[in-house]
Design a protein around this motif. Structure first.
Motif, PDB file in Angstrom:
ATOM      1  N   ARG A 277      34.087  65.399  41.716  1.00  0.00           N
ATOM      2  CA  ARG A 277      35.334  64.242  41.788  1.00  0.00           C
ATOM      3  C   ARG A 277      35.111  63.320  41.925  1.00  0.00           C
ATOM      4  N   LYS A 278      35.032  63.736  44.105  1.00  0.00           N
ATOM      5  CA  LYS A 278      34.990  62.633  44.547  1.00  0.00           C
ATOM      6  C   LYS A 278      33.848  61.891  44.845  1.00  0.00           C
ATOM      7  N   ARG A 279      32.111  62.262  43.865  1.00  0.00           N
ATOM      8  CA  ARG A 279      31.308  61.536  43.596  1.00  0.00           C
ATOM      9  C   ARG A 279      31.584  60.992  42.242  1.00  0.00           C
ATOM     10  N   LEU A 280      31.807  61.656  41.226  1.00  0.00           N
ATOM     11  CA  LEU A 280      32.341  60.797  39.870  1.00  0.00           C
ATOM     12  C   LEU A 280      33.059  59.494  40.181  1.00  0.00           C
ATOM     13  N   GLU A 281      34.480  59.945  41.319  1.00  0.00           N
ATOM     14  CA  GLU A 281      34.963  58.124  41.551  1.00  0.00           C
ATOM     15  C   GLU A 281      34.379  57.465  42.575  1.00  0.00           C
ATOM     16  N   ALA A 282      33.101  57.567  43.556  1.00  0.00           N
ATOM     17  CA  ALA A 282      32.734  57.214  44.013  1.00  0.00           C
ATOM     18  C   ALA A 282      31.581  56.101  43.126  1.00  0.00           C
ATOM     19  N   LEU A 283      30.964  57.057  42.052  1.00  0.00           N
ATOM     20  CA  LEU A 283      30.356  56.263  41.119  1.00  0.00           C
ATOM     21  C   LEU A 283      30.845  55.277  40.392  1.00  0.00           C
ATOM     22  N   ARG A 284      31.724  55.530  39.788  1.00  0.00           N
ATOM     23  CA  ARG A 284      33.092  54.437  39.232  1.00  0.00           C
ATOM     24  C   ARG A 284      33.632  53.296  39.974  1.00  0.00           C
ATOM     25  N   ARG A 285      33.230  53.119  40.528  1.00  0.00           N
ATOM     26  CA  ARG A 285      33.719  52.383  42.011  1.00  0.00           C
ATOM     27  C   ARG A 285      32.763  51.127  42.124  1.00  0.00           C
ATOM     28  N   GLU A 286      31.005  51.682  43.153  1.00  0.00           N
ATOM     29  CA  GLU A 286      30.095  51.563  42.653  1.00  0.00           C
ATOM     30  C   GLU A 286      29.941  50.516  41.259  1.00  0.00           C
ATOM     31  N   THR A 287      29.489  51.864  40.677  1.00  0.00           N
ATOM     32  CA  THR A 287      29.258  50.620  38.733  1.00  0.00           C
ATOM     33  C   THR A 287      30.341  49.534  38.987  1.00  0.00           C
ATOM     34  N   LEU A 288      31.491  49.904  38.736  1.00  0.00           N
ATOM     35  CA  LEU A 288      33.092  48.816  38.622  1.00  0.00           C
ATOM     36  C   LEU A 288      32.761  47.561  40.168  1.00  0.00           C
ATOM     37  N   ALA A 289      31.776  47.706  41.095  1.00  0.00           N
ATOM     38  CA  ALA A 289      32.063  46.449  41.843  1.00  0.00           C
ATOM     39  C   ALA A 289      30.396  45.806  41.563  1.00  0.00           C
ATOM     40  N   LYS A 290      30.080  45.863  41.124  1.00  0.00           N
ATOM     41  CA  LYS A 290      28.496  45.429  40.605  1.00  0.00           C
ATOM     42  C   LYS A 290      28.470  44.229  39.614  1.00  0.00           C
ATOM     43  N   GLY A 291      30.316  44.582  38.639  1.00  0.00           N
ATOM     44  CA  GLY A 291      30.308  43.385  37.684  1.00  0.00           C
ATOM     45  C   GLY A 291      29.399  43.234  36.618  1.00  0.00           C
ATOM     46  N   PRO A 292      30.579  41.916  35.746  1.00  0.00           N
ATOM     47  CA  PRO A 292      29.319  42.130  34.242  1.00  0.00           C
ATOM     48  C   PRO A 292      28.768  41.695  34.590  1.00  0.00           C
ATOM     49  N   ALA A 293      26.839  41.250  34.192  1.00  0.00           N
ATOM     50  CA  ALA A 293      26.157  40.082  33.812  1.00  0.00           C
ATOM     51  C   ALA A 293      26.635  39.684  32.992  1.00  0.00           C
ATOM     52  N   ARG A 294      26.121  38.039  34.130  1.00  0.00           N
ATOM     53  CA  ARG A 294      26.376  36.566  33.397  1.00  0.00           C
ATOM     54  C   ARG A 294      25.411  36.347  31.678  1.00  0.00           C
ATOM     55  N   VAL A 295      26.081  36.463  31.059  1.00  0.00           N
ATOM     56  CA  VAL A 295      25.118  35.647  29.858  1.00  0.00           C
ATOM     57  C   VAL A 295      25.180  34.357  30.256  1.00  0.00           C
ATOM     58  N   GLU A 296      24.588  33.731  30.469  1.00  0.00           N
ATOM     59  CA  GLU A 296      24.251  32.493  30.216  1.00  0.00           C
ATOM     60  C   GLU A 296      24.581  31.741  28.785  1.00  0.00           C
ATOM     61  N   PRO A 297      24.928  30.591  28.467  1.00  0.00           N
ATOM     62  CA  PRO A 297      24.622  30.225  27.332  1.00  0.00           C
ATOM     63  C   PRO A 297      24.015  29.229  27.129  1.00  0.00           C
ATOM     64  N   ASN A 298      22.959  29.352  25.757  1.00  0.00           N
ATOM     65  CA  ASN A 298      21.721  27.830  25.502  1.00  0.00           C
ATOM     66  C   ASN A 298      22.175  26.322  25.958  1.00  0.00           C
ATOM     67  N   ARG A 299      23.131  26.281  25.557  1.00  0.00           N
ATOM     68  CA  ARG A 299      23.211  25.329  25.804  1.00  0.00           C
ATOM     69  C   ARG A 299      23.671  24.652  26.704  1.00  0.00           C
ATOM     70  N   ARG A 300      23.922  23.850  27.893  1.00  0.00           N
ATOM     71  CA  ARG A 300      24.494  22.967  29.327  1.00  0.00           C
ATOM     72  C   ARG A 300      24.815  22.067  28.516  1.00  0.00           C
ATOM     73  N   ASP A 301      25.059  21.489  27.318  1.00  0.00           N
ATOM     74  CA  ASP A 301      25.914  20.211  27.183  1.00  0.00           C
ATOM     75  C   ASP A 301      26.293  20.564  25.725  1.00  0.00           C
ATOM     76  N   ALA A 302      27.582  20.342  25.674  1.00  0.00           N
ATOM     77  CA  ALA A 302      27.908  20.599  24.216  1.00  0.00           C
ATOM     78  C   ALA A 302      27.339  19.193  23.456  1.00  0.00           C
ATOM     79  N   ALA A 303      26.990  18.027  24.002  1.00  0.00           N
ATOM     80  CA  ALA A 303      26.363  16.724  23.365  1.00  0.00           C
ATOM     81  C   ALA A 303      25.915  17.236  23.020  1.00  0.00           C
ATOM     82  N   GLU A 304      24.178  18.023  23.521  1.00  0.00           N
ATOM     83  CA  GLU A 304      22.824  18.216  22.947  1.00  0.00           C
ATOM     84  C   GLU A 304      22.756  18.499  21.935  1.00  0.00           C
TER      85      GLU A 304
END
Length: 130
Positions: A10-37
């Motif tokens: 249980r302690k190991r699972l709780e630690a794994l959960r905290r570690e996994t959530l601490a990484k946070g989601p990977a940022r998905v970059e948009p294809n276009r940086r400027d909406a006018a392009e």
């Protein structure tokens, strides 16, 4: 499995959960940086951007699936502690080494191998590709 061992998992699972959530989601970059392009200035940059988006999305999906497996194992430990560590298909005890490496495992190695597609096909030795 005794109470002390289950408490350790249980302690190991709780630690794994905290570690996994601490990484946070990977940022998905948009294809276009400027909406006018309009259009694609560089096809190679477009392909790279799409590949990075796919990798980030796959990482986020895998992370969410792992948290779900961990949560499921924690619920099982809370509601059905006697069932934790038993294979959900054959009912045999999951090896301690497997649970130590993956405390969220629900299948023994044999049942997991039977469920997963075979890797490497039917090759038995190097000369099979001649």
């Amino acid at each position: 499995m005794d109470r002390a061992r289950r408490a350790g998992y249980r302690k190991r699972l709780e630690a794994l959960r905290r570690e996994t959530l601490a990484k946070g989601p990977a940022r998905v970059e948009p294809n276009r940086r400027d909406a006018a392009e309009v259009g694609v200035a560089d096809e190679d940059a477009q392909a790279l951007s799409e590949m990075l988006q796919a990798i980030s999305s796959q990482r986020n999906r895998g992370q969410a699936e792992r948290v779900a497996r961990i949560d499921r194992a924690l619920r099982k430990l809370a509601k059905e502690p006697e069932e934790y560590g038993l294979c959900e298909e054959c009912g045999e005890e999951i090896a301690q080494g497997r649970l130590s490496a993956m405390p969220e495992a629900t299948l023994c190695a044999e049942c997991q191998a039977a469920r997963d597609p075979r890797r490497g096909g039917t090759r038995r030795k190097v000369t099979d590709y001649r």
